[in-house]
Design a protein around this motif. Sequence first.
Motif, PDB file in Angstrom:
ATOM      1  N   ALA A  51       0.833  -1.207   0.000  1.00 41.91           N
ATOM      2  CA  ALA A  51       0.000   0.000   0.000  1.00 41.91           C
ATOM      3  C   ALA A  51       0.869   1.258   0.000  1.00 41.91           C
ATOM      4  CB  ALA A  51      -0.925  -0.009   1.207  1.00 41.91           C
ATOM      5  N   GLY A  52       1.956   1.227   0.738  1.00 38.74           N
ATOM      6  CA  GLY A  52       2.867   2.370   0.765  1.00 38.74           C
ATOM      7  C   GLY A  52       3.543   2.593  -0.572  1.00 38.74           C
ATOM      8  N   ILE A  53       3.934   1.506  -1.208  1.00 37.66           N
ATOM      9  CA  ILE A  53       4.571   1.611  -2.521  1.00 37.66           C
ATOM     10  C   ILE A  53       3.587   2.162  -3.545  1.00 37.66           C
ATOM     11  CG2 ILE A  53       5.580   0.283  -4.407  1.00 37.66           C
ATOM     12  CD1 ILE A  53       6.840  -1.508  -2.247  1.00 37.66           C
ATOM     13  N   ILE A  54       2.346   1.693  -3.494  1.00 41.08           N
ATOM     14  CA  ILE A  54       1.325   2.194  -4.426  1.00 41.08           C
ATOM     15  C   ILE A  54       1.077   3.679  -4.170  1.00 41.08           C
ATOM     16  CG2 ILE A  54      -1.126   2.062  -5.028  1.00 41.08           C
ATOM     17  CD1 ILE A  54      -0.883  -0.983  -4.607  1.00 41.08           C
ATOM     18  N   GLY A  55       0.989   4.068  -2.899  1.00 37.70           N
ATOM     19  CA  GLY A  55       0.797   5.479  -2.565  1.00 37.70           C
ATOM     20  C   GLY A  55       1.939   6.349  -3.046  1.00 37.70           C
ATOM     21  N   ALA A  56       3.158   5.887  -2.858  1.00 41.80           N
ATOM     22  CA  ALA A  56       4.323   6.644  -3.321  1.00 41.80           C
ATOM     23  C   ALA A  56       4.357   6.722  -4.839  1.00 41.80           C
ATOM     24  CB  ALA A  56       5.606   6.005  -2.795  1.00 41.80           C
ATOM     25  N   ALA A  57       3.999   5.626  -5.497  1.00 44.59           N
ATOM     26  CA  ALA A  57       3.974   5.623  -6.960  1.00 44.59           C
ATOM     27  C   ALA A  57       2.898   6.573  -7.497  1.00 44.59           C
ATOM     28  CB  ALA A  57       3.737   4.210  -7.482  1.00 44.59           C
ATOM     29  N   LEU A  58       1.741   6.581  -6.864  1.00 44.66           N
ATOM     30  CA  LEU A  58       0.686   7.503  -7.285  1.00 44.66           C
ATOM     31  C   LEU A  58       1.089   8.949  -7.033  1.00 44.66           C
ATOM     32  CD1 LEU A  58      -2.526   5.600  -6.141  1.00 44.66           C
ATOM     33  CD2 LEU A  58      -1.729   5.980  -8.485  1.00 44.66           C
ATOM     34  N   SER A  59       1.762   9.191  -5.918  1.00 42.92           N
ATOM     35  CA  SER A  59       2.258  10.544  -5.640  1.00 42.92           C
ATOM     36  C   SER A  59       3.246  10.982  -6.717  1.00 42.92           C
ATOM     37  CB  SER A  59       2.935  10.605  -4.276  1.00 42.92           C
ATOM     38  OG  SER A  59       2.013  10.373  -3.249  1.00 42.92           O
ATOM     39  N   LEU A  60       4.128  10.092  -7.105  1.00 39.98           N
ATOM     40  CA  LEU A  60       5.099  10.393  -8.153  1.00 39.98           C
ATOM     41  C   LEU A  60       4.401  10.675  -9.477  1.00 39.98           C
ATOM     42  CD1 LEU A  60       8.060  10.593  -9.048  1.00 39.98           C
ATOM     43  CD2 LEU A  60       7.963   8.151  -9.546  1.00 39.98           C
ATOM     44  N   LEU A  61       3.393   9.884  -9.801  1.00 38.60           N
ATOM     45  CA  LEU A  61       2.651  10.078 -11.043  1.00 38.60           C
ATOM     46  C   LEU A  61       1.940  11.436 -11.056  1.00 38.60           C
ATOM     47  CD1 LEU A  61       1.730   8.734 -13.705  1.00 38.60           C
ATOM     48  CD2 LEU A  61      -0.249   7.898 -12.450  1.00 38.60           C
ATOM     49  N   VAL A  62       1.299  11.791  -9.961  1.00 36.52           N
ATOM     50  CA  VAL A  62       0.614  13.080  -9.876  1.00 36.52           C
ATOM     51  C   VAL A  62       1.628  14.218  -9.914  1.00 36.52           C
ATOM     52  CG1 VAL A  62      -0.781  14.530  -8.353  1.00 36.52           C
ATOM     53  CG2 VAL A  62      -1.388  12.151  -8.687  1.00 36.52           C
ATOM     54  N   TRP A  63       2.770  14.030  -9.288  1.00 36.81           N
ATOM     55  CA  TRP A  63       3.817  15.050  -9.315  1.00 36.81           C
ATOM     56  C   TRP A  63       4.284  15.303 -10.749  1.00 36.81           C
ATOM     57  CZ3 TRP A  63       9.186  14.084 -10.277  1.00 36.81           C
ATOM     58  CH2 TRP A  63      10.002  15.204 -10.104  1.00 36.81           C
ATOM     59  N   VAL A  64       4.496  14.242 -11.512  1.00 36.22           N
ATOM     60  CA  VAL A  64       4.913  14.396 -12.906  1.00 36.22           C
ATOM     61  C   VAL A  64       3.826  15.109 -13.713  1.00 36.22           C
ATOM     62  CG1 VAL A  64       5.447  13.118 -15.022  1.00 36.22           C
ATOM     63  CG2 VAL A  64       6.536  12.470 -12.884  1.00 36.22           C
ATOM     64  N   ALA A  65       2.562  14.787 -13.460  1.00 38.73           N
ATOM     65  CA  ALA A  65       1.465  15.465 -14.153  1.00 38.73           C
ATOM     66  C   ALA A  65       1.455  16.953 -13.799  1.00 38.73           C
ATOM     67  CB  ALA A  65       0.133  14.815 -13.790  1.00 38.73           C
ATOM     68  N   PHE A  66       1.680  17.274 -12.530  1.00 38.78           N
ATOM     69  CA  PHE A  66       1.722  18.683 -12.132  1.00 38.78           C
ATOM     70  C   PHE A  66       2.898  19.401 -12.791  1.00 38.78           C
ATOM     71  CE2 PHE A  66       2.879  22.248  -9.447  1.00 38.78           C
ATOM     72  CZ  PHE A  66       1.672  22.907  -9.392  1.00 38.78           C
ATOM     73  N   LEU A  67       4.042  18.736 -12.885  1.00 41.64           N
ATOM     74  CA  LEU A  67       5.189  19.340 -13.564  1.00 41.64           C
ATOM     75  C   LEU A  67       4.857  19.654 -15.015  1.00 41.64           C
ATOM     76  CD1 LEU A  67       8.329  17.372 -12.314  1.00 41.64           C
ATOM     77  CD2 LEU A  67       7.609  19.668 -11.710  1.00 41.64           C
ATOM     78  N   ALA A  68       4.134  18.751 -15.679  1.00 40.56           N
ATOM     79  CA  ALA A  68       3.757  18.979 -17.075  1.00 40.56           C
ATOM     80  C   ALA A  68       2.821  20.185 -17.197  1.00 40.56           C
ATOM     81  CB  ALA A  68       3.095  17.733 -17.645  1.00 40.56           C
ATOM     82  N   VAL A  69       1.848  20.276 -16.303  1.00 42.74           N
ATOM     83  CA  VAL A  69       0.917  21.421 -16.327  1.00 42.74           C
ATOM     84  C   VAL A  69       1.678  22.717 -16.071  1.00 42.74           C
ATOM     85  CG1 VAL A  69      -1.015  22.497 -15.096  1.00 42.74           C
ATOM     86  CG2 VAL A  69      -1.110  20.079 -15.674  1.00 42.74           C
TER      87      VAL A  69
END
Length: 109
Positions: A51-69
Amino acid sequence: MAAGPAGGTARDPGLQPERTRLAWRRTTLSATVAAVLAARQCMADGPADPAGIIGAALSLLVWVAFLAVAHRRMRALAAPRPPGLTPRTATAAAACSLALVCFAVALLV
């Protein structure tokens, strides 16, 4: 001031685009710090659970999306007459910020 296309005055953005670009950079830095701290918290107690790994991976994915925006918006602000913030961009930035907060809270619980 010079006359604009409809007989009004032409818009002089002055330093506003530069201040806005700097604000986007600060916000991007804050999102980066939040994502790094979330990943650090996930790995702090030794091997992470799935669950922690999934949470960290989702955080990373959202962070990359925010960087793109943010990058797209900063590039738009570099134009001589920068366009206004579109509702789509504003919604995407707000959604990414909210998702980062949710994932960070989920990792802490």
